[in-house]
Structure formats: structure tokens, C-alpha cells
Design a protein around this motif. Structure first.
Motif, PDB file in Angstrom:
ATOM      1  N   VAL A 485       0.865  -1.176   0.000  1.00  0.00           N
ATOM      2  CA  VAL A 485       0.000   0.000   0.000  1.00  0.00           C
ATOM      3  C   VAL A 485       0.901   1.224   0.000  1.00  0.00           C
ATOM      4  N   VAL A 486       0.741   2.071  -1.038  1.00  0.00           N
ATOM      5  CA  VAL A 486       1.565   3.274  -1.179  1.00  0.00           C
ATOM      6  C   VAL A 486       0.663   4.482  -1.005  1.00  0.00           C
ATOM      7  N   LEU A 487       1.005   5.359  -0.028  1.00  0.00           N
ATOM      8  CA  LEU A 487       0.220   6.558   0.243  1.00  0.00           C
ATOM      9  C   LEU A 487       0.941   7.756  -0.369  1.00  0.00           C
ATOM     10  N   HIS A 488       0.202   8.492  -1.239  1.00  0.00           N
ATOM     11  CA  HIS A 488       0.749   9.686  -1.901  1.00  0.00           C
ATOM     12  C   HIS A 488       0.104  10.917  -1.290  1.00  0.00           C
ATOM     13  N   ALA A 489       0.773  12.082  -1.374  1.00  0.00           N
ATOM     14  CA  ALA A 489       0.229  13.348  -0.878  1.00  0.00           C
ATOM     15  C   ALA A 489       0.628  14.470  -1.820  1.00  0.00           C
ATOM     16  N   SER A 490      -0.280  15.465  -1.941  1.00  0.00           N
ATOM     17  CA  SER A 490      -0.022  16.596  -2.822  1.00  0.00           C
ATOM     18  C   SER A 490      -0.617  17.856  -2.201  1.00  0.00           C
ATOM     19  N   SER A 491       0.086  18.977  -2.380  1.00  0.00           N
ATOM     20  CA  SER A 491      -0.430  20.262  -1.888  1.00  0.00           C
ATOM     21  C   SER A 491      -1.092  21.065  -3.003  1.00  0.00           C
ATOM     22  N   SER A 492      -1.208  20.441  -4.181  1.00  0.00           N
ATOM     23  CA  SER A 492      -1.796  21.158  -5.333  1.00  0.00           C
ATOM     24  C   SER A 492      -3.297  20.939  -5.447  1.00  0.00           C
ATOM     25  N   GLY A 493      -3.871  20.087  -4.615  1.00  0.00           N
ATOM     26  CA  GLY A 493      -5.302  19.804  -4.683  1.00  0.00           C
ATOM     27  C   GLY A 493      -5.636  18.604  -5.520  1.00  0.00           C
ATOM     28  N   SER A 494      -4.664  18.017  -6.207  1.00  0.00           N
ATOM     29  CA  SER A 494      -4.896  16.833  -7.037  1.00  0.00           C
ATOM     30  C   SER A 494      -3.827  15.789  -6.681  1.00  0.00           C
ATOM     31  N   CYS A 495      -4.255  14.545  -6.389  1.00  0.00           N
ATOM     32  CA  CYS A 495      -3.312  13.481  -5.977  1.00  0.00           C
ATOM     33  C   CYS A 495      -3.416  12.312  -6.941  1.00  0.00           C
ATOM     34  N   ASN A 496      -2.273  11.752  -7.381  1.00  0.00           N
ATOM     35  CA  ASN A 496      -2.247  10.566  -8.231  1.00  0.00           C
ATOM     36  C   ASN A 496      -0.937   9.827  -7.998  1.00  0.00           C
ATOM     37  N   VAL A 497      -0.698   8.798  -8.826  1.00  0.00           N
ATOM     38  CA  VAL A 497       0.466   7.950  -8.634  1.00  0.00           C
ATOM     39  C   VAL A 497       1.788   8.696  -8.797  1.00  0.00           C
ATOM     40  N   SER A 498       1.726   9.897  -9.469  1.00  0.00           N
ATOM     41  CA  SER A 498       2.935  10.695  -9.670  1.00  0.00           C
ATOM     42  C   SER A 498       3.219  11.625  -8.500  1.00  0.00           C
ATOM     43  N   SER A 499       2.270  11.753  -7.566  1.00  0.00           N
ATOM     44  CA  SER A 499       2.465  12.636  -6.417  1.00  0.00           C
ATOM     45  C   SER A 499       3.516  12.026  -5.474  1.00  0.00           C
ATOM     46  N   PRO A 500       4.122  12.867  -4.617  1.00  0.00           N
ATOM     47  CA  PRO A 500       5.152  12.354  -3.703  1.00  0.00           C
ATOM     48  C   PRO A 500       4.612  11.235  -2.805  1.00  0.00           C
ATOM     49  N   ILE A 501       5.470  10.236  -2.558  1.00  0.00           N
ATOM     50  CA  ILE A 501       5.112   9.127  -1.660  1.00  0.00           C
ATOM     51  C   ILE A 501       5.445   9.558  -0.230  1.00  0.00           C
ATOM     52  N   VAL A 502       4.468   9.402   0.661  1.00  0.00           N
ATOM     53  CA  VAL A 502       4.707   9.756   2.063  1.00  0.00           C
ATOM     54  C   VAL A 502       4.855   8.529   2.944  1.00  0.00           C
ATOM     55  N   ALA A 503       4.321   7.391   2.527  1.00  0.00           N
ATOM     56  CA  ALA A 503       4.454   6.179   3.349  1.00  0.00           C
ATOM     57  C   ALA A 503       4.157   4.961   2.492  1.00  0.00           C
ATOM     58  N   THR A 504       4.773   3.834   2.856  1.00  0.00           N
ATOM     59  CA  THR A 504       4.555   2.554   2.179  1.00  0.00           C
ATOM     60  C   THR A 504       4.418   1.489   3.246  1.00  0.00           C
ATOM     61  N   LYS A 505       3.506   0.552   3.017  1.00  0.00           N
ATOM     62  CA  LYS A 505       3.297  -0.511   3.989  1.00  0.00           C
ATOM     63  C   LYS A 505       2.984  -1.796   3.248  1.00  0.00           C
ATOM     64  N   SER A 506       3.473  -2.934   3.784  1.00  0.00           N
ATOM     65  CA  SER A 506       3.185  -4.255   3.240  1.00  0.00           C
ATOM     66  C   SER A 506       2.318  -4.997   4.242  1.00  0.00           C
ATOM     67  N   VAL A 507       1.152  -5.471   3.812  1.00  0.00           N
ATOM     68  CA  VAL A 507       0.214  -6.153   4.701  1.00  0.00           C
ATOM     69  C   VAL A 507      -0.288  -7.417   4.041  1.00  0.00           C
ATOM     70  N   SER A 508      -0.794  -8.313   4.903  1.00  0.00           N
ATOM     71  CA  SER A 508      -1.354  -9.559   4.385  1.00  0.00           C
ATOM     72  C   SER A 508      -2.872  -9.498   4.291  1.00  0.00           C
ATOM     73  N   GLY A 509      -3.487  -8.649   5.113  1.00  0.00           N
ATOM     74  CA  GLY A 509      -4.942  -8.539   5.122  1.00  0.00           C
ATOM     75  C   GLY A 509      -5.452  -7.574   4.073  1.00  0.00           C
ATOM     76  N   LEU A 510      -6.741  -7.173   4.237  1.00  0.00           N
ATOM     77  CA  LEU A 510      -7.396  -6.296   3.268  1.00  0.00           C
ATOM     78  C   LEU A 510      -7.550  -4.888   3.813  1.00  0.00           C
ATOM     79  N   LYS A 511      -6.748  -4.527   4.828  1.00  0.00           N
ATOM     80  CA  LYS A 511      -6.774  -3.196   5.403  1.00  0.00           C
ATOM     81  C   LYS A 511      -5.345  -2.770   5.727  1.00  0.00           C
ATOM     82  N   ALA A 512      -5.162  -1.428   5.710  1.00  0.00           N
ATOM     83  CA  ALA A 512      -3.863  -0.876   6.089  1.00  0.00           C
ATOM     84  C   ALA A 512      -4.091   0.426   6.838  1.00  0.00           C
TER      85      ALA A 512
END
Length: 855
Positions: A485-512
Motif C-alpha cells: 500500500v503506497v500513500l501519496h500526498a499533494s499540496s496542489s489539490g490533485s493526488c495521483n500515482v505521480s504525487s510524492p510518496i509519504v508512506a509505504t506498507k506491506s500487509v497480508s490482510g485487506l486493510k492498512a
């Protein structure tokens, strides 16, 4: 007889002697010859072997006596009790040096010989020479030659020993060698020895030969007797063989499995050495440091090709086997074959198998593989076969074709896996032993799942303060664990896969959950990307989520007015400016720590804005009090800030100072004044005032002042006074609201100046050894009592006055006197009186001296 010339005379019977004496008396006396002296004899040589002869000779002839003479050689054999005739008596005279042979002497030991001489005097006299000794040794025996060892291998040495008996020391000997038993002194000389004192000697001979050969040795020995004897030995043989050569052995197989056996055989026999031979098989197990016996020893020869079964080999690793051969040389040689190595493999064991993905999506193709080599143990080569069981099939079938298992990782694609559910895979391994062994691994499984869905993203808060963070929660369905699970953040009001990555997590379940994300300083938009763990990873994106960010809540700064006070005074603590930042409304709470406390105590919380303040009255103890202000805003999580602590010092109340000064002084002196106090706030200002009346105050004349931190001040340089004066002191501290305290008034009396009294003497002159009285003629005047007096005296030869007696208390209304005591020294004596008062600066006066003449 000893060689000292003793006479040994044989006398006639007593009757004949008497007759002869009678005749001598009747016949005129004839001339008398000189006494008979014995000869000196010798022998050469003095040592012989048994059966040899010695020559006895006369070195010094006998003398004196009456001729003619008869000589007789005497002998005494070893063990005999007396001498006996060696041969017949013979005529001799003083001019001859008789000699004779001893004849063969056979008895071993010391023989003694003498020469006896008898003259022809009327009473014949017999003398005997000193004895000459001959040592007779045993006959030199035939020498014995021995070889040790007498059978040996090439490269070994034999000790050739020559020994004998009898003979006369010292000895000489020679050793000879021959290729046949016909060895004599004409054979090859090996070595010689001379000056031997013992009856044996030896030579070490090294043999180097490639063939079997025989060598014979013989020796001659000569002694040092009078007639040197030479004897020759019989020959002794030595057989030398070629060096023992090692056999060559081999194993029936280069490798077996634990528990199996094989045969070790001789492929090339041993050679050389000295038979008969003894063989034994040796073994060395893995990790052993030395070889041990494999079965017992057995007879063998150079044509043998022995073999032996190893028995069951129960330990995996490299085993070694040797054939040991020992010959029968005098110094037996043992030699081993080069070891033959056999690898004993562990039992065949298949390694664990894995699938490259535990969960995949339908239609994907993972890989099955082993973690290391496919199997361990067994007999190479190994044959591998992958097996597969589809969901619900119940049986395994071949996956691909069989293949040789190599020394590296084995992997194979499963092909496209369509039906959802659990698939299982195994690896079958067969070795190449005579009876092939087959083992099958435990199964590895994977699950085929449905596709990954778009995730949902929620935030813990939509409004926060700058410097705070939010928590993000992502949920989804489908796909294959694990998920990235890759969490992105943007201060421009629009967020997508190209936005800066703020956190990454690897999980086995269906929640993070993302807790403790980076703090924010501006409005921010988040989005989440999910990547599953399928063979061809799928990626899906969440909708965006927004966060509004307010300025950060500012920590207040505190001021105290005043920061230092005396006990009972008032102060206050407030913020230096209005509260700012954060999300209103605010909640405030004062924290207080008393001097005796180790921690802050929270006061009642209250709503606040602007510049909160706290009044400080009734602080009940002295010391450092500390205060803090804690402010919480209304943003998510109620961010809280606290001021730095501010300190308010409460000192003890300033107490009335004490003023000390002398109660009286002499006119024209300065009064020393000491002012001391307690309490108040340092530093202090101290002022001393003087007054001509008892109404002294801070309005009186300022005598002196001082500033400092001490709780006591001494004034030593006040102006001099000439009349009674009253003093007081005012102390002012440095509290926020300074406190002042005035001392009680201290009177100081001023006395007239001290005047010395006058003294006189009862006698102006006295005889030596007599005394007089010195006395005051006027009172002490002025000064400040009490007084101390001291009489002084100076003798005719003194250079200064000395104490006469001890000092004493005195007063202004008494006239004092003192006896001079007996004055012995002739001349003028002088006397004085000193008076010291008790003013602040004590004054001392001295009377004019008075004199007494001593004659």
C-alpha cells in the motif's frame, strides 16, 4: 722374600757348633770376610698370557761373603704358601749376572721369583734377592663377531660387534668383510681399532641395495702380552634385502550410501623387504585423526593381492582405507599403501519445495522451485520429476518431464493456472544406487484468487494545526496477499500515482493503517495505490481525501512582575503577548511548583484568550516558585503547548537589623560599628546615621553607607567624635518592592583623653642586694575604663624596659605601689608604669621614669 737384602742362614746343630767354637779357641784367628749382600733381580716383560715364558735376569750381582757360592732360582705360583726351587742350583760368583727362563707359566695370577745365594763360610750364610712379579693372564680367546640385526632392509644399519676373552690389555683389532663365508685377514678391511682397554668394539654399517645380498664379517685381535698373541675369528653373515615397497589398493566403488558396504582390493602387491610378512587392513572414519584396524593381521607375501569387505559404513563423509605391511627384518619395517578414499553419502533426502507466489490471480503462471539443491545424500546421479495436484483432483500428475538434478537451484513454471482454489506441488527424486531409492518432498501449495478492487481511503481528521499529522485508513477486496500500500500526498489539490510518496506498507490482510504520517504545514490531498502480490502484480488507486491545515499553536512566553519579592508581598505571572495560532477556542491551565516540591501541580483548567495572567499573593514559603501555562486548542487531538517555566523567588521578610558599637571611646577616636540582619532580598544597601540626641533616624547625619550581598557590614572609618553620640542603621533590600528596616539606637559615651599618672621611689639609692618601693603619686585621669596597669624595670646593663611582675586591673581612684625586690647589679635602675584603657581603640600611656642608684 722382600727385596731388602735380609740374610737367611742355615745353622749347624748345636753340638757341632760347640765343637767348632772349641777348635776356634785353640786355633789362631783367620781373616774375616765382608758380610754377604743379596743380588737384585728383574723380569721383562712383567705381563704374559697363560702358557708363555718370562726371562728372569740379575740386575745387580750379590757381594761379600765367602766363596765359592751356590745360587738357586726360586718361584712361588699364585695361591702357593711358599717359594720352591724353579730349577737346579748352580755355581756363581760376585762377577756374574745369572739369568734363566721361567718356563711356560699356565696358572693365571701373579707369580713371584727370587734368587737365593749361599756362601762357603764356616757357618754358610744364605741371602735372597727381593721378589720379582709376573702377571699371567688368560690365553687370548678366539674373537666372536656378531651382527645385529643379521637380516635387514636396504636403508637400515647393522651393528657389527667384535668381542673376545682373555689376553693382556691393551688390544688391537681389525674388522674385514667378504662376499662369502671365506672371510679372513686378506679380505676387505672395514675398520681397525687400537689401544682398546675393553674386550669388545663395534662398527655401524649402513646397507643400501636394490637386491638381496649377503655380507660376511671376520676379525683379528692382538693383545699386549710379553709375547703378543694374535687370534682370528670365525665369520658372521648379514643378509640385506631391497627396501620394502608399498602395495596399491582400490575400492569397488567410489561412493556408497550410509549403511552400505564395499570391497577394498589390492591392485598391485608390495615388494622388497625381509620375509615372512604380516599384513593388516586399516580404516579412518570421517573426522577421525588416525587410522584404526579393520580386522586382524594376516600372513602375506609379495605375490599376494589381499582384499576385504569394509562392513556397513554407518557415518557419512570421506572414509579412507590402507593396507599395512610389516616385514621380518632385524629392525622390522612397516609400510602402508596410499589411502583409497570412499565417499559415504547421507541417506537420500529431498529438500523443501516452494512456489514463487502463495496467492495468484486466475490465469497467472508462478514457478515451483527448491530452496537449495533438489536433494542431498543418495548415490549420484539423481533424477527429478515435478508433480502437481489441481483443486479437487485428489491425485498428483507429472508436471513436465523428468530431468537430472544438478548442483544448483531447480525451478519450473507451473503454466497458466485457471480454476480458483488451492493447487499443490511436489518434487520426486530417484538416485542411481543398485537398488534405486525414491523420495518425494512434502507439498508446496498456492491459492488462486479473484482480481483486486479499488480501495477506499479515509482520514482521521479533515482539519488540523500546522505541524500536526493525520492517520490514514485504506481498505479493499480481492487480489493476492501480501499487498503493498503506497500513500501519496499533494499540496496542489490533485493526488495521483505521480504525487510524492509519504508512506509505504506491506500487509497480508485487506486493510492498512498509516499512523504517525509526516506533519503538515499546508492544505494537503492524499490518495492510496494498492499493489498485490500476484505473479503479475495488479495496481489500483483510491479516490482523493483532503486535509485543511491551520497555523501551529504557539507556546506562550511568561513574564513575572516582580520576579523577586519578600515573604508577604505580591506578584503576578502573565503571558508576554496574546495567544496565537492553532484552532480556537483555547483551554488554559496554570501549573505551579513550590520550593519543596519536585514536580508541577496542575491548577483548574479554564477557557482563555488574549493574554491570561495569574495573581500571586499569599505565597507561604520562601524559595524558588515555578509557574507554567499549558494551552490546548480545538483541533483534532487537541494539540497542547506549554510555556517554559518562569521562576518567582520569595525571600524571607527583612528583619530589624542589629547595630553593635562600643559603649565608650576616648575623645577624638572613631567608633567601629557592625550592622547585621536576616531576611530580605540581596543585594542590600546599608546606611549608618549619627545623632547628638537619642532620636536617631534616617533623617539624622549620614555617617557612612555600603552596598553588598552579605548579611553583615562592619564600618571602621566613621568620623571621629568628641562628645556623646547616638548611632542607628537602615538596611534596604532589592525585592521587587524594596523593604527597609531601621535598627535600635546605640549610645556611645566620649571620655577625656587618657593621662599618665606620676610615680616616685621610696629611696633614690640603695646598697647592692637591697630594694625599694615604687609608688603612684597621682591618680589615673581620663580614658575609658576599665584599665590595665603594668610596672616596668630597666637594669644598668639592659637596653630596654622589661615587665616587673604581671599586669593588673587598676582604676582611676587608687594609688598603686610595687616593690623592686633586691637589686644586685651596681648602677642606675629605672622604673615606669604603663596604663591601657578599654576604648574602641585602646590607648596606652606611660609615666616618666624614676631612678634608683645601686652601689
Amino acid at each position: 722374600m722382600p727385596n731388602n737384602g735380609l740374610h737367611r742362614a742355615r745353622r749347624a746343630p748345636f753340638a757341632a757348633l760347640s765343637l767348632l767354637l772349641f777348635l776356634v779357641l785353640l786355633i789362631p784367628l783367620a781373616p774375616v770376610d765382608a758380610s754377604l749382600s743379596p743380588p737384585v733381580i728383574g723380569v721383562s716383560p712383567g705381563t704374559i698370557d697363560s702358557g708363555q715364558s718370562e726371562l728372569l735376569s740379575t740386575a745387580v750381582a750379590f757381594a761379600g761373603g765367602t766363596s765359592p757360592y751356590t745360587c738357586q732360582w726360586l718361584s712361588k705360583a699364585p695361591g702357593a704358601g711358599s717359594f720352591s726351587n724353579l730349577n737346579s742350583a748352580f755355581s756363581c760368583d760376585t762377577t756374574t749376572l745369572p739369568s734363566t727362563s721361567t718356563g711356560p707359566l699356565s696358572t693365571v695370577g701373579t707369580w713371584r721369583f727370587e734368587l737365593q745365594v749361599t756362601d762357603s763360610s764356616p757357618s754358610p750364610v744364605t741371602v735372597v734377592s727381593g721378589a720379582a712379579s709376573v702377571t699371567v693372564n688368560r690365553v687370548l680367546g678366539t674373537p666372536l663377531v656378531t651382527a645385529n640385526p643379521n637380516v635387514l632392509d636396504s636403508g637400515e644399519s647393522a651393528s657389527i660387534v667384535v668381542s673376545w676373552t682373555g689376553g693382556t690389555s691393551t688390544f688391537g683389532s681389525s674388522l674385514y668383510s667378504s662376499g662369502s663365508a671365506a672371510c679372513d685377514s686378506n679380505s676387505t678391511l672395514v675398520s681397525s681399532a687400537s689401544d682398546l682397554t675393553s674386550s669388545s668394539w663395534s662398527v655401524s654399517v649402513l646397507f643400501n641395495t636394490n637386491v638381496t645380498m649377503g655380507i660376511w664379517y671376520c676379525a683379528t685381535v692382538s693383545d699386549d702380552s710379553g709375547v703378543p698373541a694374535i687370534t682370528s675369528s670365525l665369520s658372521a653373515g648379514v643378509v640385506a634385502h631391497a627396501a620394502l615397497g608399498a602395495p596399491v589398493v582400490s575400492a569397488s566403488a567410489g561412493g556408497v550410501v550410509v549403511g552400505q558396504s564395499l570391497t577394498i582390493s589390492t591392485t598391485s602387491p608390495f615388494s622388497g623387504g625381509s620375509g615372512p610378512y604380516s599384513c593388516s587392513w586399516l580404516k579412518k572414519a570421517p573426522a577421525a585423526t588416525s587410522f584404526t584396524s579393520l580386522g586382524g593381521a594376516f600372513s602375506c607375501d609379495t605375490s599376494s593381492l589381499p582384499s576385504t569387505p569394509t562392513g556397513a559404513l554407518t557415518k557419512a563423509g570421506s572414509w579412507q582405507f590402507e593396507l599395512s605391511v610389516t616385514d621380518s627384518a632385524g629392525l622390522p619395517t612397516t609400510i602402508q599403501s596410499s589411502p583409497v578414499t570412499v565417499s559415504v553419502n547421507a541417506p537420500l533426502k529431498v529438500n523443501k519445495v516452494f512456489v514463487s507466489a502463495k496467492v495468484i490471480e486466475s490465469g497467472q503462471s508462478p514457478t515451483v522451485y527448491t530452496s537449495n539443491i533438489a536433494a542431498v545424500g543418495g548415490t549420484a546421479p539423481l533424477t527429478c520429476q515435478w508433480l502437481v495436484e489441481a483443486p479437487g483432483a485428489g491425485v498428483y500428475s507429472d508436471l513436465g518431464s523428468p530431468f537430472l538434478c544438478g548442483p544448483s537451484l531447480f525451478g519450473q513454471s507451473t503454466g497458466s493456472l485457471g480454476p480458483t482454489g488451492v493447487w499443490r506441488f511436489k518434487l520426486s527424486v530417484t538416485d542411481s544406487s543398485n537398488t534405486p531409492v525414491n523420495v518425494i518432498s512434502k507439498p508446496a501449495s498456492l491459492k488462486v484468487n479473484t482480481a483486486l478492487t479499488s480501495p477506499a481511503l479515509t482520514l482521521s481528521s479533515g482539519v488540523i494545526d500546522s505541524g500536526q499529522s493525520v492517520n490514514a485508513f485504506v481498505s479493499w477486496s480481492g487480489g493476492i496477499p501480501k499487498y503493498t500500500v503506497v500513500l501519496h500526498a499533494s499540496s496542489s489539490g490533485s493526488c495521483n500515482v505521480s504525487s510524492p510518496i509519504v508512506a509505504t506498507k506491506s500487509v497480508s490482510g485487506l486493510k492498512a493503517k498509516f499512523i504517525g504520517l509526516p506533519t503538515l504545514s499546508a492544505d494537503t490531498t492524499y490518495c492510496a495505490i494498492i499493489v498485490d502480490h500476484s505473479a503479475i502484480p495488479a495496481a489500483v488507486s483510491s479516490p482523493s481525501a483532503d486535509v485543511t491545515v491551520n497555523p501551529p499553536l504557539g507556546a506562550p512566553s511568561l513574564v513575572a512582575a516582580p520576579p523577586v519579592m519578600d515573604l508577604g508581598q505580591n506578584s503576578s505571572v502573565s503571558t508576554s503577548g496574546p495567544l496565537s495560532g492553532g484552532t480556537e477556542p483555547y483551554t488554559c491551565q496554570w501549573l505551579k511548583k513550590s520550593p519543596a516540591s519536585s514536580s508541577f501541580v496542575a491548577q483548574t483548567a479554564f477557557p482563555c484568550s488574549g493574554s491570561p495572567s495569574l495573581g500571586l499573593s499569599g505565597l507561604s514559603s520562601t524559595g524558588s516558585w515555578q509557574f507554567k501555562l499549558q494551552v490546548a486548542d480545538s483541533a483534532d487531538g487537541k494539540p497542547t503547548v506549554a510555556s517554559a517555566p518562569i521562576t518567582v523567588v520569595v525571600n524571607a521578610a527583612l528583619h530589624v537589623p542589629a547595630l553593635s558599637a562600643p559603649s565608650g571611646i576616648d575623645t577624638g577616636q572613631s567608633v567601629p560599628v557592625t550592622v547585621s540582619w536576616t531576611g530580605g532580598t540581596s543585594p542590600y544597601s546599608v546606611a549608618v546615621y549619627s545623632s547628638s540626641t537619642s532620636s536617631c533616624s534616617d533623617s539624622s547625619t549620614l555617617a557612612d553607607s555600603s552596598n553588598g550581598t552579605a548579611l553583615s557590614v562592619h564600618f571602621s572609618d566613621l568620623p571621629t567624635i568628641s562628645s556623646d553620640t547616638w548611632f542607628c542603621a537602615v538596611v534596604t533590600d532589592s525585592a521587587g518592592s524594596p523593604s527597609s528596616a531601621i535598627s535600635l539606637t546605640k549610645p556611645v559615651a566620649v571620655n577625656p583623653a587618657l593621662v599618665a599618672p606620676s610615680v616616685d621611689t621610696s629611696l633614690s639609692s640603695v646598697a647592692s642586694g637591697h630594694g625599694a618601693v615604687i609608688f603612684m603619686t597621682s591618680d589615673i585621669f581620663g580614658g575609658t575604663g576599665p584599665f590595665t596597669c603594668q610596672w616596668l624595670v630597666e637594669g644598668p646593663s639592659d637596653v630596654s624596659f622589661q615587665n616587673l611582675g604581671t599586669s593588673f586591673s587598676c582604676n582611676e581612684s587608687t594609688l598603686y605601689a610595687v616593690s623592686t625586690g633586691n637589686l644586685g647589679e651596681v648602677g642606675t635602675w629605672q622604673f615606669e608604669l604603663t596604663v591601657t584603657d578599654s576604648s574602641a581603640s585602646p590607648e596606652t600611656v606611660t609615666t616618666a621614669p624614676v631612678s634608683i642608684s645601686v652601689s
